[in-house]
Motif scaffolding. Structure first.
Motif, PDB file in Angstrom:
ATOM      1  N   LEU A  10      10.336 -43.950 -53.232  1.00  0.00           N
ATOM      2  CA  LEU A  10       9.904 -44.694 -54.445  1.00  0.00           C
ATOM      3  C   LEU A  10       9.518 -45.942 -54.477  1.00  0.00           C
ATOM      4  O   LEU A  10       8.424 -46.386 -54.782  1.00  0.00           O
ATOM      5  CB  LEU A  10      10.855 -44.275 -55.671  1.00  0.00           C
ATOM      6  CG  LEU A  10      11.022 -42.923 -56.311  1.00  0.00           C
ATOM      7  CD1 LEU A  10      12.232 -42.911 -57.225  1.00  0.00           C
ATOM      8  CD2 LEU A  10       9.927 -42.290 -56.685  1.00  0.00           C
ATOM      9  N   ALA A  11      10.388 -46.855 -53.507  1.00  0.00           N
ATOM     10  CA  ALA A  11      10.043 -47.993 -53.167  1.00  0.00           C
ATOM     11  C   ALA A  11       8.594 -48.229 -52.920  1.00  0.00           C
ATOM     12  O   ALA A  11       7.551 -48.955 -53.007  1.00  0.00           O
ATOM     13  CB  ALA A  11      10.987 -48.515 -52.444  1.00  0.00           C
ATOM     14  N   SER A 115       6.117 -34.122 -46.507  1.00  0.00           N
ATOM     15  CA  SER A 115       7.210 -34.985 -46.426  1.00  0.00           C
ATOM     16  C   SER A 115       6.748 -36.402 -46.946  1.00  0.00           C
ATOM     17  O   SER A 115       5.694 -36.869 -46.594  1.00  0.00           O
ATOM     18  CB  SER A 115       7.856 -35.133 -45.243  1.00  0.00           C
ATOM     19  OG  SER A 115       8.385 -33.940 -44.418  1.00  0.00           O
ATOM     20  N   GLY A 116       7.783 -37.195 -47.512  1.00  0.00           N
ATOM     21  CA  GLY A 116       7.509 -38.644 -47.841  1.00  0.00           C
ATOM     22  C   GLY A 116       6.638 -38.839 -49.015  1.00  0.00           C
ATOM     23  O   GLY A 116       6.311 -39.776 -49.417  1.00  0.00           O
ATOM     24  N   GLY A 130      11.198 -31.070 -52.795  1.00  0.00           N
ATOM     25  CA  GLY A 130      12.383 -32.028 -51.969  1.00  0.00           C
ATOM     26  C   GLY A 130      12.768 -31.180 -50.745  1.00  0.00           C
ATOM     27  O   GLY A 130      13.364 -32.027 -50.110  1.00  0.00           O
ATOM     28  N   ALA A 131      12.465 -29.925 -50.551  1.00  0.00           N
ATOM     29  CA  ALA A 131      12.899 -29.212 -49.210  1.00  0.00           C
ATOM     30  C   ALA A 131      12.242 -29.748 -48.289  1.00  0.00           C
ATOM     31  O   ALA A 131      12.751 -29.630 -47.257  1.00  0.00           O
ATOM     32  CB  ALA A 131      12.501 -27.832 -49.670  1.00  0.00           C
ATOM     33  N   LEU A 132      10.741 -30.325 -48.491  1.00  0.00           N
ATOM     34  CA  LEU A 132      10.245 -30.960 -47.451  1.00  0.00           C
ATOM     35  C   LEU A 132      10.394 -32.377 -47.267  1.00  0.00           C
ATOM     36  O   LEU A 132       9.837 -32.986 -46.115  1.00  0.00           O
ATOM     37  CB  LEU A 132       8.780 -30.792 -47.769  1.00  0.00           C
ATOM     38  CG  LEU A 132       8.220 -29.550 -47.885  1.00  0.00           C
ATOM     39  CD1 LEU A 132       6.628 -29.356 -48.554  1.00  0.00           C
ATOM     40  CD2 LEU A 132       8.218 -28.722 -46.875  1.00  0.00           C
ATOM     41  N   GLY A 133      11.329 -32.954 -47.864  1.00  0.00           N
ATOM     42  CA  GLY A 133      11.868 -34.402 -47.854  1.00  0.00           C
ATOM     43  C   GLY A 133      10.624 -35.128 -48.500  1.00  0.00           C
ATOM     44  O   GLY A 133      10.320 -36.294 -48.152  1.00  0.00           O
ATOM     45  N   TYR A 246       1.847 -37.591 -42.539  1.00  0.00           N
ATOM     46  CA  TYR A 246       2.874 -37.805 -43.483  1.00  0.00           C
ATOM     47  C   TYR A 246       4.063 -38.633 -42.913  1.00  0.00           C
ATOM     48  O   TYR A 246       4.061 -38.829 -41.573  1.00  0.00           O
ATOM     49  CB  TYR A 246       3.570 -36.370 -44.028  1.00  0.00           C
ATOM     50  CG  TYR A 246       4.071 -35.586 -42.815  1.00  0.00           C
ATOM     51  CD1 TYR A 246       5.325 -35.635 -42.427  1.00  0.00           C
ATOM     52  CD2 TYR A 246       3.253 -34.385 -42.208  1.00  0.00           C
ATOM     53  CE1 TYR A 246       6.038 -34.892 -41.444  1.00  0.00           C
ATOM     54  CE2 TYR A 246       3.943 -33.489 -41.304  1.00  0.00           C
ATOM     55  CZ  TYR A 246       5.264 -33.971 -40.979  1.00  0.00           C
ATOM     56  OH  TYR A 246       5.928 -32.998 -40.298  1.00  0.00           O
ATOM     57  N   LYS A 247       4.719 -39.083 -44.040  1.00  0.00           N
ATOM     58  CA  LYS A 247       5.889 -40.152 -43.190  1.00  0.00           C
ATOM     59  C   LYS A 247       7.436 -39.421 -43.692  1.00  0.00           C
ATOM     60  O   LYS A 247       7.580 -39.116 -44.628  1.00  0.00           O
ATOM     61  CB  LYS A 247       5.594 -41.620 -43.996  1.00  0.00           C
ATOM     62  CG  LYS A 247       6.772 -42.540 -43.557  1.00  0.00           C
ATOM     63  CD  LYS A 247       6.416 -43.966 -44.002  1.00  0.00           C
ATOM     64  CE  LYS A 247       7.455 -44.981 -43.500  1.00  0.00           C
ATOM     65  NZ  LYS A 247       6.912 -46.293 -43.805  1.00  0.00           N
TER      66      LYS A 247
END
Length: 420
Positions: A10-11, A115-116, A130-133, A246-247
């Motif tokens: 979020l940041a 992810s990210g 969220g399973a993917l981060g 992706y991060k």
């Protein structure tokens, strides 16, 4: 004081170095999702507000999955409205009958989420990704409208609960059993507006399908989102699916959590949520004799390939009990096709099951499996509220595909070990 995975994502999307729980921030979005029930409301608000363009036609997804193939004139009208809007604004990720799937299985499968990323969806189970981060959460249709137009959304930064997973799942125990166990432990409001963060060496025992099932039900504990630490299993899943960089974000060692729970996966037993709340969980020693009339294997929680594989393994060479209807719904066209290739469809049909094209239908009491007064269903879905799948005096029991398939064979709530 460090940040959790969710707070870091979020940041980054708010353009800030740091955020704290309770802080109000505006974030840039990587994907905005809607379905055939929620998108029409967003479209109405979009047009009422006078918007004439979308922020990015590659970052909006519309999936016709709840009442499709359309069950009546109203659902057909809603789908037409979505189809028209998608055509007008050249929405790249529009999925309709024939190439659609249940939204929360389809988007990860196609690499549309990664992810990210920061994702909102006008459906409460958007927390699946969220399973993917990723940070993903459900919003209302008006927020979807604002997201489509501006590419941004406001959030209150959530605090978090950490689940440290260890050990390994036993045979016939699945991710669904784990999340039902956790919800039974903390309650349906145990993670209210918090992030449920899953990490630990036990992740190695959980496949991506297990993780997707668990993240999917974070909302059933009241959570803002569920999120898994990214590991080699996550990266391997995204390889060949995600066509962009992706991060990966990791929680700081000094991240602050409202609570930390240690979960030994080897101690998890087949778990069923009895009516009428997901927190009303029981294990085999307290199930008793519960006769059932219907079984549903599918949904955004458990309609993926491993779910079909488990159901087929248990149903192979067996037939569902007399008086039981078993409805199997592969979550996407790709899962459906793979089931055909592997012979699962033949197994399901020989066992006496009905097999449907991808749809959310029975989960929300829409179509393809409505319950009558007094009927009981074992379902691999995510909610068992009063009247969720039909008549207010019907009952829904939430279970894994393994338990659901075994129950279809015996005609009562059963664990696989009773027949395997």
């Amino acid at each position: 004081m460090g940040m959790t995975m969710t707070q870091k994502i979020l940041a980054a999307h708010a353009g800030l170095d740091k955020v704290e729980a309770g802080q109000l921030i505006k974030c840039k979005l990587d994907m905005v999702l809607g379905n055939d029930v929620t998108t029409p409301v967003a479209i109405n608000e979009f047009e009422k507000a006078g918007f004439t363009k979308v922020f990015d036609n590659t970052k909006i997804s519309m999936v016709m999955d709840h009442f499709t193939p359309n069950k009546d004139i109203k659902s057909a009208t809603h789908a037409l409205q979505c189809r028209t809007f998608a055509g007008k604004y050249d929405i790249k990720h529009y999925y309709d009958v024939g190439d659609m799937g249940i939204e929360h299985a389809l988007l990860p499968e196609k690499g549309i989420v990664a992810s990210g990323e920061c994702i909102i969806g006008a459906d409460s189970h958007t927390c699946t990704y969220g399973a993917l981060g990723a940070f993903s959460t459900g919003v209302g249709s008006t927020d979807m409208c604002a997201g489509m137009a501006t590419g941004e959304a406001w959030f209150k930064v959530p605090s978090a609960i950490k689940f440290n997973l260890k050990g390994k799942l036993n045979k016939y125990v699945m991710g669904k059993d784990v999340i039902l166990h956790i919800i039974g432990m903390i309650g349906v409001d145990g993670a209210l507006y918090k992030s449920m963060e899953f990490s630990g060496e036990g992740l190695a025992s959980l496949s991506m399908d297990d993780r997707l099932s668990m993240a999917n039900m974070a909302i059933e504990a009241g959570a803002k989102n569920g999120i898994f630490a990214v590991d080699d299993i996550t990266r391997e899943y995204q390889k060949g699916r995600v066509d962009r960089d992706y991060k990966v974000y990791e929680a700081d060692e000094d991240a602050v959590y409202d609570a930390v729970y240690d979960i030994d996966l080897s101690e998890i037993k087949p778990t069923v949520s009895f009516p009428h709340l997901p927190e009303n969980t029981r294990t085999p020693d307290s199930w008793g004799e519960v006769a059932i009339q219907q079984v549903v294997i599918g949904s955004c929680t458990n309609g993926r390939l491993e779910d079909m594989e488990m159901a087929a393994k248990i149903l192979e060479g067996r037939h569902i009990a007399k008086g039981v209807r078993c409805i199997v719904i592969p979550a996407t066209q790709q899962v459906y096709l793979e089931c055909c290739k592997r012979g699962y469809m033949e197994t399901f049909i020989n066992a006496g099951c009905a097999v449907s094209t991808p749809t959310c239908g029975p989960c929300l009491g829409g179509h393809m499996g409505i319950l009558a007064k007094g009927e009981r269903a074992v379902a691999t879905t995510n909610r068992n509220f009063v009247g969720r799948m039909g008549h207010p005096e019907s009952e829904v029991y939430l279970a894994s595909p393994a338990v659901a398939a075994a129950s279809a064979v015996t005609g009562k709530i059963s664990q696989p070990s009773e027949i395997m």
